[in-house]
Design a protein around this motif. Sequence first.
Motif, PDB file in Angstrom:
ATOM      1  N   ALA A   7      42.805  55.036  40.586  1.00 34.75           N
ATOM      2  CA  ALA A   7      43.670  54.660  41.705  1.00 34.75           C
ATOM      3  C   ALA A   7      43.434  53.233  42.184  1.00 34.75           C
ATOM      4  CB  ALA A   7      43.467  55.632  42.863  1.00 34.75           C
ATOM      5  N   TYR A   8      42.301  52.634  41.793  1.00 37.60           N
ATOM      6  CA  TYR A   8      41.958  51.297  42.284  1.00 37.60           C
ATOM      7  C   TYR A   8      41.936  50.247  41.175  1.00 37.60           C
ATOM      8  CZ  TYR A   8      40.581  53.466  46.693  1.00 37.60           C
ATOM      9  OH  TYR A   8      40.594  54.150  47.889  1.00 37.60           O
ATOM     10  N   ARG A   9      42.457  50.568  40.015  1.00 38.51           N
ATOM     11  CA  ARG A   9      42.311  49.629  38.897  1.00 38.51           C
ATOM     12  C   ARG A   9      43.215  48.405  39.001  1.00 38.51           C
ATOM     13  NH1 ARG A   9      41.447  54.256  34.224  1.00 38.51           N
ATOM     14  NH2 ARG A   9      39.512  55.075  35.162  1.00 38.51           N
ATOM     15  N   ASP A  10      44.276  48.493  39.775  1.00 36.67           N
ATOM     16  CA  ASP A  10      45.106  47.303  40.032  1.00 36.67           C
ATOM     17  C   ASP A  10      44.541  46.620  41.275  1.00 36.67           C
ATOM     18  OD1 ASP A  10      46.985  45.371  40.545  1.00 36.67           O
ATOM     19  OD2 ASP A  10      48.715  46.687  40.226  1.00 36.67           O
ATOM     20  N   LEU A  11      43.525  45.812  41.074  1.00 34.27           N
ATOM     21  CA  LEU A  11      42.810  45.216  42.204  1.00 34.27           C
ATOM     22  C   LEU A  11      43.690  44.274  43.020  1.00 34.27           C
ATOM     23  CD1 LEU A  11      39.319  44.502  40.586  1.00 34.27           C
ATOM     24  CD2 LEU A  11      39.855  46.210  42.342  1.00 34.27           C
ATOM     25  N   THR A  12      44.576  43.556  42.359  1.00 39.09           N
ATOM     26  CA  THR A  12      45.459  42.637  43.083  1.00 39.09           C
ATOM     27  C   THR A  12      46.341  43.404  44.065  1.00 39.09           C
ATOM     28  OG1 THR A  12      45.492  41.089  41.222  1.00 39.09           O
ATOM     29  CG2 THR A  12      47.261  40.896  42.848  1.00 39.09           C
ATOM     30  N   PHE A  13      46.898  44.509  43.607  1.00 41.10           N
ATOM     31  CA  PHE A  13      47.748  45.336  44.470  1.00 41.10           C
ATOM     32  C   PHE A  13      46.952  45.886  45.648  1.00 41.10           C
ATOM     33  CE2 PHE A  13      49.151  49.695  45.512  1.00 41.10           C
ATOM     34  CZ  PHE A  13      50.409  49.412  46.020  1.00 41.10           C
ATOM     35  N   ILE A  14      45.754  46.389  45.386  1.00 43.86           N
ATOM     36  CA  ILE A  14      44.914  46.955  46.444  1.00 43.86           C
ATOM     37  C   ILE A  14      44.556  45.890  47.471  1.00 43.86           C
ATOM     38  CG2 ILE A  14      42.706  48.052  46.956  1.00 43.86           C
ATOM     39  CD1 ILE A  14      44.731  49.877  45.553  1.00 43.86           C
ATOM     40  N   ALA A  15      44.220  44.691  47.000  1.00 37.71           N
ATOM     41  CA  ALA A  15      43.844  43.610  47.915  1.00 37.71           C
ATOM     42  C   ALA A  15      45.022  43.190  48.780  1.00 37.71           C
ATOM     43  CB  ALA A  15      43.316  42.414  47.120  1.00 37.71           C
ATOM     44  N   GLU A  16      46.181  43.014  48.171  1.00 39.56           N
ATOM     45  CA  GLU A  16      47.363  42.578  48.924  1.00 39.56           C
ATOM     46  C   GLU A  16      47.788  43.638  49.937  1.00 39.56           C
ATOM     47  OE1 GLU A  16      50.149  41.718  45.837  1.00 39.56           O
ATOM     48  OE2 GLU A  16      49.359  39.675  45.492  1.00 39.56           O
ATOM     49  N   ARG A  17      47.701  44.904  49.564  1.00 43.61           N
ATOM     50  CA  ARG A  17      48.120  45.980  50.460  1.00 43.61           C
ATOM     51  C   ARG A  17      47.189  46.124  51.663  1.00 43.61           C
ATOM     52  NH1 ARG A  17      48.505  52.058  48.173  1.00 43.61           N
ATOM     53  NH2 ARG A  17      46.239  51.840  48.303  1.00 43.61           N
ATOM     54  N   ASN A  18      45.914  45.780  51.505  1.00 38.54           N
ATOM     55  CA  ASN A  18      44.929  46.001  52.558  1.00 38.54           C
ATOM     56  C   ASN A  18      44.484  44.734  53.277  1.00 38.54           C
ATOM     57  OD1 ASN A  18      44.012  49.026  52.414  1.00 38.54           O
ATOM     58  ND2 ASN A  18      44.219  48.354  50.287  1.00 38.54           N
ATOM     59  N   ALA A  19      45.012  43.577  52.870  1.00 39.97           N
ATOM     60  CA  ALA A  19      44.557  42.306  53.440  1.00 39.97           C
ATOM     61  C   ALA A  19      44.793  42.233  54.949  1.00 39.97           C
ATOM     62  CB  ALA A  19      45.245  41.139  52.743  1.00 39.97           C
ATOM     63  N   GLY A  20      45.942  42.670  55.405  1.00 39.24           N
ATOM     64  CA  GLY A  20      46.237  42.602  56.832  1.00 39.24           C
ATOM     65  C   GLY A  20      45.290  43.454  57.653  1.00 39.24           C
ATOM     66  N   ASN A  21      45.046  44.662  57.210  1.00 40.48           N
ATOM     67  CA  ASN A  21      44.125  45.550  57.930  1.00 40.48           C
ATOM     68  C   ASN A  21      42.722  44.965  57.976  1.00 40.48           C
ATOM     69  OD1 ASN A  21      46.110  47.462  58.419  1.00 40.48           O
ATOM     70  ND2 ASN A  21      45.658  48.623  56.560  1.00 40.48           N
ATOM     71  N   LEU A  93      35.920  39.056  42.313  1.00 44.43           N
ATOM     72  CA  LEU A  93      35.872  37.900  43.217  1.00 44.43           C
ATOM     73  C   LEU A  93      37.272  37.544  43.705  1.00 44.43           C
ATOM     74  CD1 LEU A  93      33.280  35.661  41.352  1.00 44.43           C
ATOM     75  CD2 LEU A  93      32.893  36.960  43.448  1.00 44.43           C
ATOM     76  N   LYS A  94      38.253  37.577  42.818  1.00 46.60           N
ATOM     77  CA  LYS A  94      39.635  37.291  43.218  1.00 46.60           C
ATOM     78  C   LYS A  94      40.150  38.373  44.162  1.00 46.60           C
ATOM     79  CE  LYS A  94      41.093  34.442  39.298  1.00 46.60           C
ATOM     80  NZ  LYS A  94      42.023  34.326  38.135  1.00 46.60           N
ATOM     81  N   PHE A  95      39.774  39.616  43.913  1.00 45.44           N
ATOM     82  CA  PHE A  95      40.109  40.709  44.819  1.00 45.44           C
ATOM     83  C   PHE A  95      39.578  40.419  46.216  1.00 45.44           C
ATOM     84  CE2 PHE A  95      38.061  44.490  46.742  1.00 45.44           C
ATOM     85  CZ  PHE A  95      39.171  45.242  47.074  1.00 45.44           C
ATOM     86  N   LEU A  96      38.325  39.982  46.314  1.00 47.43           N
ATOM     87  CA  LEU A  96      37.721  39.685  47.609  1.00 47.43           C
ATOM     88  C   LEU A  96      38.406  38.506  48.287  1.00 47.43           C
ATOM     89  CD1 LEU A  96      33.894  40.136  46.872  1.00 47.43           C
ATOM     90  CD2 LEU A  96      35.395  41.684  48.154  1.00 47.43           C
ATOM     91  N   ASN A  97      38.731  37.470  47.531  1.00 45.67           N
ATOM     92  CA  ASN A  97      39.419  36.315  48.122  1.00 45.67           C
ATOM     93  C   ASN A  97      40.746  36.731  48.754  1.00 45.67           C
ATOM     94  OD1 ASN A  97      38.026  33.850  46.035  1.00 45.67           O
ATOM     95  ND2 ASN A  97      38.409  33.505  48.204  1.00 45.67           N
ATOM     96  N   THR A  98      41.521  37.530  48.027  1.00 42.67           N
ATOM     97  CA  THR A  98      42.824  37.966  48.533  1.00 42.67           C
ATOM     98  C   THR A  98      42.666  38.900  49.724  1.00 42.67           C
ATOM     99  OG1 THR A  98      43.791  37.771  46.324  1.00 42.67           O
ATOM    100  CG2 THR A  98      44.972  39.141  47.914  1.00 42.67           C
ATOM    101  N   LEU A  99      41.758  39.841  49.622  1.00 44.69           N
ATOM    102  CA  LEU A  99      41.546  40.821  50.686  1.00 44.69           C
ATOM    103  C   LEU A  99      41.106  40.149  51.979  1.00 44.69           C
ATOM    104  CD1 LEU A  99      41.214  43.883  51.500  1.00 44.69           C
ATOM    105  CD2 LEU A  99      38.815  43.617  50.812  1.00 44.69           C
ATOM    106  N   THR A 100      40.159  39.231  51.884  1.00 42.67           N
ATOM    107  CA  THR A 100      39.550  38.649  53.078  1.00 42.67           C
ATOM    108  C   THR A 100      40.308  37.461  53.634  1.00 42.67           C
ATOM    109  OG1 THR A 100      38.154  37.143  51.781  1.00 42.67           O
ATOM    110  CG2 THR A 100      37.268  39.341  52.244  1.00 42.67           C
ATOM    111  N   GLY A 101      41.139  36.833  52.806  1.00 43.27           N
ATOM    112  CA  GLY A 101      41.829  35.630  53.250  1.00 43.27           C
ATOM    113  C   GLY A 101      40.943  34.402  53.242  1.00 43.27           C
TER     114      GLY A 101
END
Length: 277
Positions: A7-21, A93-101
């Motif tokens: 369920a978490y293998r698309d890291l870009t999607f997960i990061a973008e969906r949760n970045a605001g929260n 690392l890219k997942f973290l950058n997108t998630l955290t802003g």
Amino acid sequence: MNILNEAYRDLTFIAERNAGNYQQAHPFPYIYFDNFFDESFLNTVLSEFPDLRTVNASSYNSPTELKLASKGEGQFSPSAKQLAYFLNSEPFLKFLNTLTGINETLLPDPYFQGGGYHEIKKGGYLKIHADFNKHQATQLDRRINVLVYLNKDWMPEYGGDFELWDESMQKKEVGIAPLFNRMAIFSTTSLSYHGHPDALNCPDDRSRKSFALYYYTNGRPENETIAFKDMHGTIFKDRKGVEADKSMKRFTAFACVLKNVMPPFIFNGIRRIFIKD
């Protein structure tokens, strides 16, 4: 073996969906994900978790912390190395950058300074604190913590919640139970107060286990550096009105500085003087 839950293998999607929260979270940016990793893989990580009392681990025993932690990659099991390499990889690392802003390029810590296996036995704790702000060897700025919990069948009465506190230390804003396959992520500044402040109440044969990774950048936004421009160690804080935390006050303010500049045997001697009741 897959490391991530499907369920978490698309890291870009997960990061973008949760970045605001994540970025709007209170009292500071944080999030946690349940069942982030493949269960079979994480079962192996847990089964290979070493007895930190029998290896060359760091043992912390003071009014501010009573815990065990590994020293560097050499103590990691094969599966823990896989986990560490993935969490330090370009996709994560890219997942973290997108998630955290965070705009600056994130860098992992191949030295695992303070990271790796963490374990708290019955009666142990980690008082509320803000983390050291720069890597001792590289002088890079610490920006993110990732904590992977490894505690199966964890009961609420055991305690051990990961707590997030407001800057005034008036109240706990968030409590996160350290459940198996739960990954907590939060942004670290000199005012992001967090910890596990009350003594663990688990059975004698249980402990609170986790795997920690820290991430850095070369520089950070000016609004995060005004109050703490210089390098500092861990800043422990007492909770307002909590009698058990008052024993920290006599040594905490200067211990964070001394610990980084003194040989351990001298620092420990001074610490014993100031924590004496």
